[in-house]
Design a protein around this motif. Structure first.
Motif, PDB file in Angstrom:
ATOM      1  N   ASN A  38     -42.688 -13.842  23.145  1.00 17.58           N
ATOM      2  CA  ASN A  38     -42.801 -13.694  21.841  1.00 17.58           C
ATOM      3  C   ASN A  38     -43.287 -12.506  21.718  1.00 17.58           C
ATOM      4  O   ASN A  38     -42.691 -11.757  20.482  1.00 17.58           O
TER       5      ASN A  38
ATOM      6  N   PHE B  23     -35.321  -9.835  23.793  1.00 14.72           N
ATOM      7  CA  PHE B  23     -34.064 -10.113  24.675  1.00 14.72           C
ATOM      8  C   PHE B  23     -32.882  -9.570  23.924  1.00 14.72           C
ATOM      9  O   PHE B  23     -32.713 -10.269  22.527  1.00 14.72           O
TER      10      PHE B  23
ATOM     11  N   ASN C 276     -25.738 -14.794  21.612  1.00 13.22           N
ATOM     12  CA  ASN C 276     -26.580 -16.217  21.438  1.00 13.22           C
ATOM     13  C   ASN C 276     -27.377 -16.324  20.147  1.00 13.22           C
ATOM     14  O   ASN C 276     -28.649 -16.393  19.918  1.00 13.22           O
TER      15      ASN C 276
ATOM     16  N   LEU D  55     -27.543 -18.354  16.556  1.00 14.00           N
ATOM     17  CA  LEU D  55     -27.851 -19.508  15.966  1.00 14.00           C
ATOM     18  C   LEU D  55     -26.443 -19.623  15.074  1.00 14.00           C
ATOM     19  O   LEU D  55     -26.363 -18.958  14.289  1.00 14.00           O
TER      20      LEU D  55
ATOM     21  N   THR E  86     -25.974 -19.792  10.785  1.00 12.85           N
ATOM     22  CA  THR E  86     -27.426 -19.353  10.255  1.00 12.85           C
ATOM     23  C   THR E  86     -27.436 -18.091   9.897  1.00 12.85           C
ATOM     24  O   THR E  86     -26.415 -17.332  10.719  1.00 12.85           O
TER      25      THR E  86
ATOM     26  N   GLU F 117     -31.803 -14.904   8.884  1.00  9.93           N
ATOM     27  CA  GLU F 117     -32.454 -16.016   9.432  1.00  9.93           C
ATOM     28  C   GLU F 117     -32.375 -15.887  10.936  1.00  9.93           C
ATOM     29  O   GLU F 117     -33.705 -16.095  11.869  1.00  9.93           O
TER      30      GLU F 117
ATOM     31  N   GLU G 246     -34.958 -13.234  11.705  1.00  9.79           N
ATOM     32  CA  GLU G 246     -36.515 -13.835  11.672  1.00  9.79           C
ATOM     33  C   GLU G 246     -36.987 -14.749  12.656  1.00  9.79           C
ATOM     34  O   GLU G 246     -38.329 -15.003  12.541  1.00  9.79           O
ATOM     35  N   LEU G 247     -36.008 -15.488  13.274  1.00  8.87           N
ATOM     36  CA  LEU G 247     -36.628 -16.391  14.415  1.00  8.87           C
ATOM     37  C   LEU G 247     -37.529 -16.276  15.267  1.00  8.87           C
ATOM     38  O   LEU G 247     -38.622 -17.189  15.122  1.00  8.87           O
ATOM     39  N   PRO G 248     -37.741 -15.229  15.701  1.00  9.19           N
ATOM     40  CA  PRO G 248     -38.902 -14.855  16.754  1.00  9.19           C
ATOM     41  C   PRO G 248     -40.135 -14.730  15.797  1.00  9.19           C
ATOM     42  O   PRO G 248     -41.212 -15.303  16.302  1.00  9.19           O
TER      43      PRO G 248
ATOM     44  N   LEU H  65     -41.076 -16.891  13.660  1.00  9.93           N
ATOM     45  CA  LEU H  65     -41.385 -18.280  13.557  1.00  9.93           C
ATOM     46  C   LEU H  65     -42.369 -18.765  14.512  1.00  9.93           C
ATOM     47  O   LEU H  65     -42.941 -19.826  14.471  1.00  9.93           O
ATOM     48  N   TYR H  66     -42.340 -17.883  15.602  1.00  5.88           N
ATOM     49  CA  TYR H  66     -43.166 -18.480  17.060  1.00  5.88           C
ATOM     50  C   TYR H  66     -44.108 -17.716  17.155  1.00  5.88           C
ATOM     51  O   TYR H  66     -44.579 -17.848  18.372  1.00  5.88           O
ATOM     52  N   LEU H  67     -44.778 -16.975  16.199  1.00  4.20           N
ATOM     53  CA  LEU H  67     -45.774 -16.242  16.544  1.00  4.20           C
ATOM     54  C   LEU H  67     -46.751 -16.978  16.819  1.00  4.20           C
ATOM     55  O   LEU H  67     -47.289 -17.876  16.520  1.00  4.20           O
TER      56      LEU H  67
ATOM     57  N   MET I 162     -46.847 -15.472   9.483  1.00  5.43           N
ATOM     58  CA  MET I 162     -46.555 -14.099   8.639  1.00  5.43           C
ATOM     59  C   MET I 162     -46.056 -14.742   7.442  1.00  5.43           C
ATOM     60  O   MET I 162     -45.435 -15.899   7.288  1.00  5.43           O
TER      61      MET I 162
ATOM     62  N   ASP J  24     -43.548 -15.681   4.322  1.00  3.34           N
ATOM     63  CA  ASP J  24     -42.362 -15.461   4.199  1.00  3.34           C
ATOM     64  C   ASP J  24     -41.553 -14.170   3.766  1.00  3.34           C
ATOM     65  O   ASP J  24     -40.733 -13.697   4.144  1.00  3.34           O
TER      66      ASP J  24
ATOM     67  N   ARG K  65     -32.771  -8.970  16.130  1.00  2.00           N
ATOM     68  CA  ARG K  65     -33.641  -9.913  16.406  1.00  2.00           C
ATOM     69  C   ARG K  65     -34.548  -9.589  17.575  1.00  2.00           C
ATOM     70  O   ARG K  65     -35.771  -9.850  17.329  1.00  2.00           O
TER      71      ARG K  65
END
Lengths: 247, 408
Positions: free
Chosen positions: A86, A91, A97, A99, A102, A106, A109-111, A113-115, A120, A122, A161
């Motif tokens: 992350n 990648f 790949n 989603l 979506t 979004e 923004e996905l990565p 989400l997993y900080l 962070m 919105d 991304r």
């Protein structure tokens, strides 16, 4: 060479299939410095995919060392590797790949989400994602979904991304494999630009002409590095195409 | 971006992608939860209703019916040959101290005529204690007297339904009606009482003096039954025992020698218990349907979540590659299963309340939507989501990102 982002020493990866052992990587050593653009080549079964999985912290070496951005990541468990991926790795895949259903924004923004540490807001996340989309020339398509984007556009969203977490390396696995030659050139132009801005790029490919966009070509065969040479006559993707965007 | 908000958003989007599939999956939960809500609601409604109705029978109410008789070894059915007599009524009145009010009763059905209106209804014969026993007051006019009964006077008191059907807006007190062509003077009108436990309209009746009904309308000597009120709630059992002993003695029944009573006594408490037994049986049935449905619903959710995990292997791979940990993936699928089951639960609650209202409407029961049953159903469905969603979520979180990314 400046400081090494990737430092791999005597690394092996052995798969056990029943009673036979397959040495997918057989004691390789390689350094990749900050700001380099390396193309990894080799026929299928040469170990380049295994190499990519280990560099991308998706897999762990059986033995040897791997320092990523100064941190030894060779012994990390699943969750720790997820955190490293992350934070340090962007990648880009052959099949994009994204989603489905979506929006581009979004997806980018996905990565975020997993900080691992400290989420962070919105607004901040959206702001960063928009900047990354703008960087790949898709600022005006932020609300488009995968189905509304061409292959080249999808791959550019994927690149956006990969950039959103400001990673130490961009790891692109056959990023042009599903694209025609014109679109491939546009995508490679973006990688070249990012590299010129100082990004470290590792590109896995089996196409020699795509590899020539890089600065250095590392060739694998039977789990070993058989050659490691600078690109003699580097190709430059037409900047005009990339800058002008895709119609 | 908050993780929880996004996980919820992703869950809703994933379920929205296959609306029909999600709905069918939730159906088991919907039916199960609807059963739970309706069961509790209907059970409560029925219990409240039967309690109200039994109270409406009168306080500390006792009913003595003629029972079976045995003649030459042949046993006949209940009420076939009443051995209850008017002297039994007097004996109970005089000798049983636990009893305060006693009335002989008899019942027939006849056509009642007023002017050009007619109505078929039940004609009940009673004595002066009758309104006290049934806790049923006269709204207009007055009840007939003991003298009316002894003289078998042709007077009567009407139930509300009869008033509506025969008289409309007219005041019936003092008017003459005809029952089996015999003229009766209306002396009073009873209060409205509503439906009985069996759903019969209790107000659809005429009350006349016992002797009048027996002699003039039926021409019989047999007592139809005896109504009585115990002095207090605590006295009900004692009154029952005393009446039994008295009647056995009077009818020369030797219980010890295996002879059957030729009468039957029912108390309000017994009828209450009976009603409760019935609603318990009903509840058990509905609970077992609910249980099976919830189990099947849960398995359906697990099945669909497993399919969903397989279908979205790639997505899981991508999420893992960009930094999702096992726990993040597990939470996502678990939330999805819970959203699915809670959605089913909410729809089920709505359906259950609907069913309950419909049943209450047709059975004239009070509608009682207890917050308990709704929250119980809600918690139930959430638990099912967690229980049956856990394995698929665990399976998703254990995928190898490399394999998942390669999955076609």
């Amino acid at each position: 060479m400046s400081e090494a982002v990737i430092r791999i020493g005597d690394l092996t990866r052995v798969y056990t299939m029943g009673e036979t052992e397959v040495r997918a990587l057989d004691g390789i050593s390689i350094d990749v410095g900050k700001g380099e653009f390396v193309a990894v080549m080799g026929p299928s079964g040469s170990g380049k995919s295994t190499f990519m999985n280990i560099v991308g912290c998706l897999d762990r070496p059986t033995s040897g060392h791997y320092f990523l951005d100064g941190v030894d990541v060779s012994g990390l468990d699943r969750d720790a590797r997820a955190e490293i991926r992350n934070a340090k790795i962007g990648f880009v895949f052959q099949s994009f790949n994204l989603l489905s259903r979506t929006s581009a924004l979004e997806n980018v923004e996905l990565p975020l989400l997993y900080l691992a540490k400290g989420g962070m807001s919105d607004r901040e996340a959206t702001e960063r994602a928009r900047k990354c989309l703008a960087r790949v020339g898709l600022a005006d398509r932020w609300d488009h979904t995968q189905a509304q984007l061409s292959g080249g556009q999808q791959q550019r969203v994927a690149i956006a991304r990969s950039l959103v977490n400001d990673p130490a390396i961009l790891l692109a696995d056959e990023p042009t494999g599903n694209l025609d030659s014109k679109t491939s050139e546009e995508v490679m132009a973006i990688f070249q630009e990012l590299n010129e801005e100082g990004r470290t790029v590792v590109l896995i490919t089996h196409e020699p002409d795509i590899a020539e966009y890089a600065r250095r070509i590392v060739s694998f065969r039977d789990g070993k590095i058989v050659s490691d040479v600078p690109v003699a006559r580097r190709r430059h993707a037409a900047r005009a195409v990339a800058a002008g965007g895709v119609k | 971006m908050t993780k929880t908000g996004n996980i919820l958003k992703v869950a809703f989007r994933a379920l929205g992608r296959n609306k029909l599939r999600s709905l069918l999956t939730a159906l088991g939960i919907i039916i199960g939860v609807a059963c739970v809500v309706a069961t509790i609601g209907i059970g409560e409604g029925a219990r409240t209703q039967s309690e109200n109705q039994l109270k409406s029978l009168g306080t500390n109410f006792l009913m003595i019916f003629p029972g079976t008789t045995t003649s030459s070894g042949a046993r006949s059915g209940f009420g076939s040959n009443s051995k209850l007599s008017e002297s039994d009524v007097d004996a109970i009145r005089e000798e049983v101290s636990a009893v305060v009010y006693v009335s002989a009763t008899i019942r027939t059905v006849a056509q009642v005529i007023y002017g050009n209106q007619n109505w078929s209804t039940s004609i009940q014969g009673g004595e002066v204690d009758w309104p006290l026993i049934r806790s049923w007051n006269v709204a207009q006019g007055q009840f007939f007297t003991d003298a009316d009964n002894r003289a078998a006077s042709k007077v009567c008191v009407l139930g509300q339904t009869l008033v509506t059907n025969l008289f409309g807006d007219e005041d019936p007190v003092g008017k003459m009606i005809r029952i089996k062509n015999i003229p009766f003077r209306v002396v009073g009108v009873l209060e409205a009482k509503g439906g009985s436990m069996m759903g019969q309209d209790q107000d659809d009746t005429v009350i006349a003096p016992y002797q009048t009904v027996r002699k003039k309308l039926m021409g019989t000597t047999a007592v139809g039954g005896i109504l009585a009120s115990a002095a207090s709630n605590d006295m009900v059992t004692r009154a029952q025992e005393e009446i039994s002993a008295l009647l056995r003695q009077r009818h020369k029944i030797n219980k010890g020698a295996g002879q059957d009573d030729d009468f039957m006594i029912r108390s309000q408490t017994e009828m209450l218990q009976q009603a409760e037994e019935q609603s318990k049986t009903m509840s058990m049935l509905l609970w077992s349907i609910a249980g099976v449905s919830l189990l099947v619903g849960g398995i359906g959710i697990m099945n669909i979540m497993l399919v969903s995990v397989t279908e979205r292997t790639r997505e899981i791979g991508v999420r893992m590659a960009i930094g999702a940990k096992g726990g993040d993936i597990r939470a996502q699928f678990l939330v999805e299963a819970v959203v699915l089951s809670i959605t089913g639960g909410v729809l089920g609650i709505a359906l259950g309340v609907g069913i309950q209202r419909a049943v209450a409407f047709y059975a004239h029961w009070p509608v009682l939507v207890s917050t308990n049953s709704v929250s119980l159903a809600f918690v139930f469905s959430a638990l099912i989501g967690v229980t049956f969603g856990f394995y698929p979520a665990l399976k998703a979180s254990r995928l190898d990102p490399i394999e998942a990314l390669r999955y076609e």
